[in-house]
Design an enzyme around this catalytic site. Structure first.
Site, PDB file in Angstrom:
ATOM      1  N   TYR A 118      45.752  40.199  33.524  1.00 20.28           N
ATOM      2  CA  TYR A 118      45.148  41.143  32.580  1.00 20.28           C
ATOM      3  C   TYR A 118      43.688  41.440  32.969  1.00 20.28           C
ATOM      4  CZ  TYR A 118      42.660  42.742  28.480  1.00 20.28           C
ATOM      5  OH  TYR A 118      41.830  43.448  27.652  1.00 20.28           O
ATOM      6  N   PRO A 163      30.920  45.261  28.656  1.00 24.56           N
ATOM      7  CA  PRO A 163      31.750  44.805  27.533  1.00 24.56           C
ATOM      8  C   PRO A 163      33.166  44.484  28.009  1.00 24.56           C
ATOM      9  CG  PRO A 163      31.486  47.197  27.461  1.00 24.56           C
ATOM     10  CD  PRO A 163      30.585  46.691  28.551  1.00 24.56           C
ATOM     11  N   SER A 201      31.954  43.585  23.218  1.00 24.84           N
ATOM     12  CA  SER A 201      33.090  44.514  23.188  1.00 24.84           C
ATOM     13  C   SER A 201      33.628  44.672  21.771  1.00 24.84           C
ATOM     14  CB  SER A 201      34.199  43.981  24.092  1.00 24.84           C
ATOM     15  OG  SER A 201      35.445  44.530  23.717  1.00 24.84           O
ATOM     16  N   GLN A 237      29.345  47.615  21.875  1.00 30.40           N
ATOM     17  CA  GLN A 237      30.205  48.715  22.338  1.00 30.40           C
ATOM     18  C   GLN A 237      31.306  48.975  21.323  1.00 30.40           C
ATOM     19  OE1 GLN A 237      33.591  47.706  23.903  1.00 30.40           O
ATOM     20  NE2 GLN A 237      34.172  49.828  23.495  1.00 30.40           N
ATOM     21  N   ARG A 265      49.450  50.280  32.621  1.00 30.01           N
ATOM     22  CA  ARG A 265      49.063  49.102  33.402  1.00 30.01           C
ATOM     23  C   ARG A 265      50.332  48.299  33.683  1.00 30.01           C
ATOM     24  NH1 ARG A 265      43.766  47.192  30.164  1.00 30.01           N
ATOM     25  NH2 ARG A 265      42.619  49.143  30.286  1.00 30.01           N
ATOM     26  N   HIS A 278      36.020  52.487  34.139  1.00 31.04           N
ATOM     27  CA  HIS A 278      36.558  51.334  33.414  1.00 31.04           C
ATOM     28  C   HIS A 278      37.076  50.280  34.397  1.00 31.04           C
ATOM     29  CE1 HIS A 278      37.496  50.787  28.988  1.00 31.04           C
ATOM     30  NE2 HIS A 278      38.089  49.714  29.462  1.00 31.04           N
ATOM     31  N   ASP A 299      28.852  51.456  36.203  1.00 36.06           N
ATOM     32  CA  ASP A 299      29.608  50.230  36.482  1.00 36.06           C
ATOM     33  C   ASP A 299      30.865  50.571  37.257  1.00 36.06           C
ATOM     34  OD1 ASP A 299      31.890  50.766  34.862  1.00 36.06           O
ATOM     35  OD2 ASP A 299      31.113  49.642  33.161  1.00 36.06           O
ATOM     36  N   ARG A 307      29.568  44.233  43.108  1.00 34.55           N
ATOM     37  CA  ARG A 307      29.744  42.804  43.360  1.00 34.55           C
ATOM     38  C   ARG A 307      28.565  42.182  44.094  1.00 34.55           C
ATOM     39  NH1 ARG A 307      32.758  43.938  40.089  1.00 34.55           N
ATOM     40  NH2 ARG A 307      35.018  43.723  40.007  1.00 34.55           N
TER      41      ARG A 307
HETATM   42  C1  LIG Z   1      39.224  42.110  30.947  1.00 36.09           C
HETATM   43  C2  LIG Z   1      38.456  43.383  30.725  1.00 36.09           C
HETATM   44  C3  LIG Z   1      38.295  43.854  29.433  1.00 36.09           C
HETATM   45  C4  LIG Z   1      37.566  45.030  29.214  1.00 36.09           C
HETATM   46  N1  LIG Z   1      37.349  45.433  27.914  1.00 36.09           N
HETATM   47  C5  LIG Z   1      36.555  46.506  27.689  1.00 36.09           C
HETATM   48  C6  LIG Z   1      36.210  46.863  26.364  1.00 36.09           C
HETATM   49  O1  LIG Z   1      36.607  46.228  25.404  1.00 36.09           O
HETATM   50  N2  LIG Z   1      35.413  47.955  26.194  1.00 36.09           N
HETATM   51  C7  LIG Z   1      34.940  48.704  27.248  1.00 36.09           C
HETATM   52  O2  LIG Z   1      34.206  49.669  27.048  1.00 36.09           O
HETATM   53  N3  LIG Z   1      35.238  48.354  28.521  1.00 36.09           N
HETATM   54  C8  LIG Z   1      36.019  47.280  28.760  1.00 36.09           C
HETATM   55  N4  LIG Z   1      36.281  46.906  30.050  1.00 36.09           N
HETATM   56  C9  LIG Z   1      35.682  47.668  31.161  1.00 36.09           C
HETATM   57  C10 LIG Z   1      34.310  47.074  31.530  1.00 36.09           C
HETATM   58  O3  LIG Z   1      33.372  47.283  30.508  1.00 36.09           O
HETATM   59  C11 LIG Z   1      33.738  47.705  32.819  1.00 36.09           C
HETATM   60  O4  LIG Z   1      33.739  49.101  32.688  1.00 36.09           O
HETATM   61  C12 LIG Z   1      34.504  47.303  34.070  1.00 36.09           C
HETATM   62  O5  LIG Z   1      34.982  45.981  33.987  1.00 36.09           O
HETATM   63  C13 LIG Z   1      33.575  47.420  35.269  1.00 36.09           C
HETATM   64  O6  LIG Z   1      34.257  47.157  36.443  1.00 36.09           O
HETATM   65  P1  LIG Z   1      34.228  45.763  37.230  1.00 36.09           P
HETATM   66  O7  LIG Z   1      35.105  44.828  36.467  1.00 36.09           O
HETATM   67  O8  LIG Z   1      34.806  46.152  38.547  1.00 36.09           O
HETATM   68  O9  LIG Z   1      32.804  45.301  37.318  1.00 36.09           O
HETATM   69  C14 LIG Z   1      37.026  45.757  30.300  1.00 36.09           C
HETATM   70  C15 LIG Z   1      37.199  45.265  31.596  1.00 36.09           C
HETATM   71  C16 LIG Z   1      37.908  44.107  31.818  1.00 36.09           C
HETATM   72  C17 LIG Z   1      38.037  43.591  33.226  1.00 36.09           C
END
Ligand SMILES: Cc1cc2nc3c(=O)[nH]c(=O)nc-3n(C[C@H](O)[C@H](O)[C@H](O)COP(=O)(O)O)c2cc1C
Length: 414
Positions: free
Chosen positions: A53, A106, A135, A155, A192, A306, A336, A340
């Protein structure tokens, strides 16, 4: 919350705490030398559906892959023989100073992957003088998180209900939070398939499959899952609306988080009229959307796909950054998805981004070692950034510009 670093945050260390391996560092972190090392370690710790997930993305992973590939198209053209002693990495974003140019994105259900995950993320970020974004799909009350880390952002996944939105905005303001983020890219539920393949189901059902997954990952089952239920009861979605949301293990949770197809710019207008703090729109890529956010009075945007988890094939936000800069005016352009390394962050800053958010690696770090894990990731990025800035011949982030980037191979929106 003041406009400067929190009083209780330590001074920004000029020399990062790296050096020889710290013997007190938790064993799980001893072989984490870069953020890329976290994923295999988290895979060994977490049950397969839960790891999948976090790590997974939508459909064919096209966006997830491009989020990393884009950085190879940008190279550095460094300057030499510049005195780079006394470098600093602090930066200003929407009138607020931060110690480093990155924060924690978040992430929903972080308290399921790591014990009290949101608190670990927020406390560590606060100590380091950087922001963490709570989040809407988190499991610990935002008031409790804001007490531990007064510099957190919130958020929202907004409902179409006007009264509920107003009540939520009021709740966030009463908690003393000053930055409200509206996520714009999640109105429609994505495909997904990886969740189905890995057996991730929401709501999580206490059945034989869960028992088996727990048995194969005893450390997580005891240290996070059971410990959470025994000490704090069944986790609930605490921060989706003005009051307590559905429990983690219920069907209602699915209904609360799926399908917000009615969302449009009117809801942003509504929030802007009520919210007196900083307003940020997350999940934009198109320059026209960035322009609208600016017209409606947003203080900042976070360009994002995202982390590749929504529309598969959506452009890497790095490719959208130059065009977004052209229309953003005074708004802070943040970004974002796929960041890394220190070099990744500096490439974005060179193209005009004010700030970078990082998701998955922080989630893994909190799962592996709580606050110590999050501290370690911040230290690693700090060390990389400090070295990279010096090797570029620069002393301050404000000096980072296209001048030291080689962009001939960079494909981007014009
Ligand atoms: C497990 C997980 C949960 C996430 N939940 C949210 C969320 O609740 N709200 C949101 O705006 N983005 C959510 N995101 C997206 C992240 O805020 C972000 O945009 C993204 O993880 C950035 O990419 P990266 O994981 O490659 O750094 C989530 C990402 C992951 C991996």
């Amino acid at each position: 919350m003041s406009d400067s670093l929190p009083a209780s945050a330590p001074a920004i260390p000029s020399v990062p705490r790296l050096g020889p391996v710290n013997q007190r560092r938790p064993r799980r972190l001893r072989r984490i030398f870069a953020l890329e090392d976290l994923e295999p370690a988290a895979r060994r710790l977490l049950p397969r559906p839960i790891f999948g997930y976090v790590a997974g993305a939508a459909e064919t992973n096209a966006s997830l892959i491009d989020n990393r590939r884009v950085f190879d198209e940008i190279q550095f053209l460094p300057r030499m023989l510049v005195n780079v002693s006394g470098r600093s990495l602090d930066c200003e974003v929407m009138g607020q100073r931060y110690a480093l140019p990155f924060g924690i994105a978040p992430m929903g259900v972080s308290a399921l992957t790591g014990y009290r995950g949101d608190l670990a993320l927020a406390a560590s970020a606060y100590r380091a003088g950087i922001p963490m974004v709570i989040s809407a799909a988190s499991l610990i009350r935002l008031e409790e998180i804001a007490r531990v880390a007064p510099n957190v952002w919130y958020q929202a996944y907004l409902s179409g209900d006007r009264e509920e939105t107003e009540a939520l905005v009021g709740r966030v303001a009463r908690a003393g939070i000053e930055t409200f983020v509206i996520t714009a890219d999640s109105a429609v539920v994505p495909s997904r398939e990886n969740n189905l393949r890995n057996g991730y189901r929401s709501p999580i059902r206490p059945d034989l499959a869960l028992l088996w997954n727990g048995l194969t990952r005893p450390s997580w089952s005891v240290g996070t899952f059971l410990r959470t239920f025994l000490r704090h009861g069944t986790p609930h979605f605490e921060n989706a609306g003005p009051g307590r949301g559905a429990p983690l293990l219920s069907r209602q949770a699915v209904r609360d988080f799926s399908g917000r197809e009615f969302l449009d710019w009117d809801i942003v207008r509504l929030v802007r009229a009520q919210w007196r703090g900083r307003l940020v729109i997350k999940g934009l890529l198109h320059p026209r959307d960035v322009a609208i956010a600016r017209e409606l009075g947003a203080d900042g945007v976070i360009l994002s796909n995202h982390g590749g988890r929504q529309l598969d094939g959506a452009l890497s936000p790095m490719r959208a950054l130059p065009a977004a800069m052209g229309v953003a005016g005074n708004m802070a352009v943040m970004i974002d998805s796929g960041f890394r390394r220190g070099t990744d962050i500096l490439k974005a800053v060179g193209l005009g981004a004010r700030f970078v958010f990082i998701g998955r690696p922080f989630n893994y770090a909190a799962a592996l070692a709580g606050e110590a894990g999050v501290d370690h990731v911040i230290d690693l990025l700090h060390a990389q950034l400090r070295a990279d800035l010096g090797m570029l011949g620069l002393r301050r982030l404000e000096e980072m510009s296209k001048e030291v980037l080689f962009l001939e191979n960079f494909r981007h929106v014009r």
